[in-house]
Write a protein that holds these residues in place. Structure first.
Motif, short mmCIF file in Angstrom:
data_model
loop_
_atom_site.label_atom_id
_atom_site.label_comp_id
_atom_site.label_asym_id
_atom_site.label_seq_id
_atom_site.Cartn_x
_atom_site.Cartn_y
_atom_site.Cartn_z
N TYR A 303 -3.87 7.95 0.50
CA TYR A 303 -4.83 8.37 1.55
C TYR A 303 -4.10 8.93 2.78
O TYR A 303 -4.53 9.91 3.38
CB TYR A 303 -5.72 7.19 1.97
CG TYR A 303 -6.43 7.48 3.26
CD1 TYR A 303 -7.49 8.40 3.30
CD2 TYR A 303 -6.02 6.91 4.47
CE1 TYR A 303 -8.11 8.72 4.49
CE2 TYR A 303 -6.63 7.22 5.68
CZ TYR A 303 -7.67 8.13 5.67
OH TYR A 303 -8.28 8.47 6.86
N TYR A 308 -8.45 13.95 3.55
CA TYR A 308 -9.79 14.57 3.54
C TYR A 308 -10.24 14.86 2.11
O TYR A 308 -9.43 14.87 1.18
CB TYR A 308 -9.77 15.88 4.34
CG TYR A 308 -9.28 15.72 5.75
CD1 TYR A 308 -10.06 15.08 6.71
CD2 TYR A 308 -8.02 16.20 6.13
CE1 TYR A 308 -9.60 14.92 8.01
CE2 TYR A 308 -7.56 16.04 7.43
CZ TYR A 308 -8.34 15.40 8.36
OH TYR A 308 -7.89 15.23 9.64
N SER A 311 -8.24 17.68 0.70
CA SER A 311 -6.83 17.43 0.37
C SER A 311 -6.62 17.31 -1.14
O SER A 311 -5.56 17.68 -1.66
CB SER A 311 -6.35 16.13 1.01
OG SER A 311 -6.79 15.99 2.34
N TYR A 312 -7.61 16.77 -1.83
CA TYR A 312 -7.47 16.48 -3.26
C TYR A 312 -7.64 17.71 -4.14
O TYR A 312 -7.30 17.69 -5.31
CB TYR A 312 -8.43 15.33 -3.65
CG TYR A 312 -7.99 14.08 -2.94
CD1 TYR A 312 -7.12 13.19 -3.52
CD2 TYR A 312 -8.35 13.86 -1.60
CE1 TYR A 312 -6.64 12.09 -2.83
CE2 TYR A 312 -7.88 12.78 -0.88
CZ TYR A 312 -7.01 11.90 -1.50
OH TYR A 312 -6.52 10.84 -0.79
N LEU A 401 -10.71 11.59 -2.84
CA LEU A 401 -10.67 10.75 -1.63
C LEU A 401 -11.32 9.39 -1.93
O LEU A 401 -10.85 8.36 -1.45
CB LEU A 401 -11.41 11.46 -0.48
CG LEU A 401 -11.49 10.68 0.83
CD1 LEU A 401 -10.10 10.35 1.38
CD2 LEU A 401 -12.30 11.44 1.86
N THR A 405 -9.46 5.93 -1.30
CA THR A 405 -10.02 4.97 -0.35
C THR A 405 -10.05 3.58 -0.98
O THR A 405 -9.74 2.58 -0.33
CB THR A 405 -11.46 5.40 0.05
OG1 THR A 405 -11.41 6.73 0.53
CG2 THR A 405 -12.02 4.49 1.12
N ALA A 430 -11.72 6.80 6.21
CA ALA A 430 -11.81 7.45 4.90
C ALA A 430 -13.24 7.42 4.37
O ALA A 430 -13.75 8.43 3.86
CB ALA A 430 -10.86 6.75 3.93
N GLN A 434 -15.94 10.65 3.55
CA GLN A 434 -16.65 10.81 2.28
C GLN A 434 -18.16 10.84 2.50
O GLN A 434 -18.88 11.66 1.91
CB GLN A 434 -16.26 9.66 1.34
CG GLN A 434 -16.79 9.81 -0.07
CD GLN A 434 -16.10 10.94 -0.82
OE1 GLN A 434 -14.88 10.99 -0.89
NE2 GLN A 434 -16.88 11.87 -1.36
#
Ligand code: ADP
Length: 453
Positions: A303, A308, A311-312, A401, A405, A430, A434
């Motif tokens: 994380y 964010y 990011s993934y 995310l 998390t 986090a 989401q």
């Protein structure tokens, strides 16, 4: 951080009239510089001792919303103040802003104690733990980003549509194309250098409009300070030139994403402790334990390298962004790459982090993982070879995310290293990110289903 201005220098320059503004800044959860612009006379006379800011600034999102669920700061407690304590060792001129200097501040509570979830305090805590073991960490965070033809303001006003990168083709190591970008990149290098940052180079990266800035490796706190100042400067200098710089890790599904690789090594009295000439790859036992900790706990701290939803989207096969928590020797498909094999420069590069990482948080959690590896003398698995994307046995980086998390929330290791209050605080950040995404109706859903669903 070796400053280019002592407090006495600053006072003289203020008296001479060459500096009239001092930015007193701290770094928030997202890694942004936040703070106030002081008249320099006021700063050198009184405000250098301390100033204040609303405590919601370490519990807000990118939009400055005030989510519920934070124990440390909320409507019930009335959103009081934190103390911003200028760290006078960080004063430096900002040559791209006329008559302006910057000082970084630590965030303290009213009893002068560091606020535990403040990113700079979190990194300092892990540096202290490492010092207690007798080591100093030196780090380098690479900064990748995209330059766009238009300015941030123009792009925002047109709804972030039709984004045109500054170049028309992949400019990896390209000298001709990067010459065309020198109007932005040369002032970035030179202004940052004049601000006292040990700039190494900039280069074109592996996508149209993609750039990389490298800063020489430094003690961990300096490295994070440099990264934050450089990221801010890049956006500001590009804006001054009528261009946009973006650190969004993945701005287009078909374009390569931007990362922030983190190079790490440990030192003792000027000696590189990751180096042992008698061992394979020149990798000392200490380095093996450190790397084993980094790898074992990577899913728990991901994380902090990818904070964010966006990011993934970067973690995709065949893009040089990793998907697996394994290590290898000079192989860019693995999450961790051993660089400088067989030399005093031997180091580990973590390739998981995106360009959106907060360098204080990223370094804090990786130091914590490395320390745990050393304390528990963890054994390092053998290196992987070949195309790691296809290695079915290798463990995955959390793919969303939501997954990251969950690994953060339940991490006993992070709770021990950072404290329950800090893990709960960032878990809430986090979750909020989401929740905000989940209630959004995206352009993709509308285009896909408006007519045909
Ligand atoms: P590459 O060709 O893989 O980009 P570089 O030689 O440019 O590698 O180095 C990448 C980064 O690693 C640079 O910012 C450099 O300062 C940093 N670096 C070099 N030696 C060390 C070290 N011993 N510890 C940590 N970082 C280092």
């Amino acid at each position: 951080m070796p400053s280019t201005l002592t407090f006495d220098d600053l006072k003289s320059q203020v008296a001479a009239g060459s500096i009239d503004t001092v930015l007193a800044c701290f770094v928030d959860m997202q890694g942004r510089l936040m703070g106030k612009r002081f008249h320099a006379v006021n700063f050198v006379e009184t405000s250098f001792k301390e100033t204040h800011c609303c405590n919601y600034l370490l519990a807000t999102d990118l939009e400055m919303a005030t989510p519920d669920g934070y124990a440390s700061t909320n409507w019930q407690s009335g959103y009081g103040d934190y103390v911003m304590k200028p760290d006078l060792a960080t004063i430096r001129p900002l040559p791209w802003l006329e008559g302006t200097a910057l000082v970084l501040c630590d965030i303290l509570d009213h009893h002068e104690n560091p606020v535990s979830h403040s990113p700079r305090a979190m990194l300092k805590k892990q540096i202290k733990r490492l010092e207690a073991l007798g080591y100093e960490a030196k780090m380098a965070t690479e900064l990748e980003f995209f330059l766009f033809e238009k300015s941030l303001d123009e792009i925002r006003k047109s709804g972030f549509r039709d984004l045109q990168p500054i170049s028309g083709y992949n400019e990896d190591y390209h000298i001709l194309q990067t010459t065309k970008e020198e109007g932005v990149m040369r002032p970035i290098r030179n202004h940052l250098f004049a601000a006292g940052l040990p700039i190494e180079n900039t280069k074109g990266e592996a996508e149209a409009g993609q750039e990389e800035l490298n800063i020489r490796y430094s003690p961990a706190l300096d490295c994070a300070d440099y990264h934050s100042i450089a990221k801010h400067a890049i956006k500001e200098i590009a804006w001054q030139q009528g261009r946009a710089a973006s650190f969004l890790p993945k701005w287009h599904k078909d374009r390569v994403g931007s990362s922030s690789h983190v190079h790490q090594s440990l030192w003792q009295d000027g000696e590189a402790m990751f180096f042992d000439a008698s061992k394979p790859h020149g990798k000392s036992d200490l380095m093996s334990h450190y790397m084993a900790g980094l790898i074992k706990y990577a899913p728990e701290y991901t994380y902090f390298l990818a904070p964010y939803v966006n990011s993934y989207k970067r973690f995709a096969k065949g893009t040089f962004a990793p998907t697996k928590t394994v290590w290898s020797v000079d192989n860019r498909t693995a999450g961790f790459r051993l660089c400088g094999e067989g030399s005093k420069g031997v180091r580990v590069e973590c390739r998981i982090g995106g360009s959106d990482l907060n360098p204080y948080l990223a370094q804090a959690v990786m130091l914590a993982a490395g320390i745990k590896g050393i304390e528990d003398a963890l054994e390092l698995a053998p290196a992987t070879t070949g195309d790691v994307y296809e290695d079915a046995k290798a463990a995955d980086i959390p793919q969303t995310l939501r997954m990251a998390t969950q690994t953060l929330r339940t991490s006993a290791f992070l709770r021990e290293a950072l404290g329950d209050d800090v893990v709960d605080h960032y878990t809430r950040a986090a979750e909020w990110e989401q929740e905000e995404f989940d209630r959004t109706v995206t352009d993709w859903e509308i285009a896909r289903g408006f007519e045909r669903a």
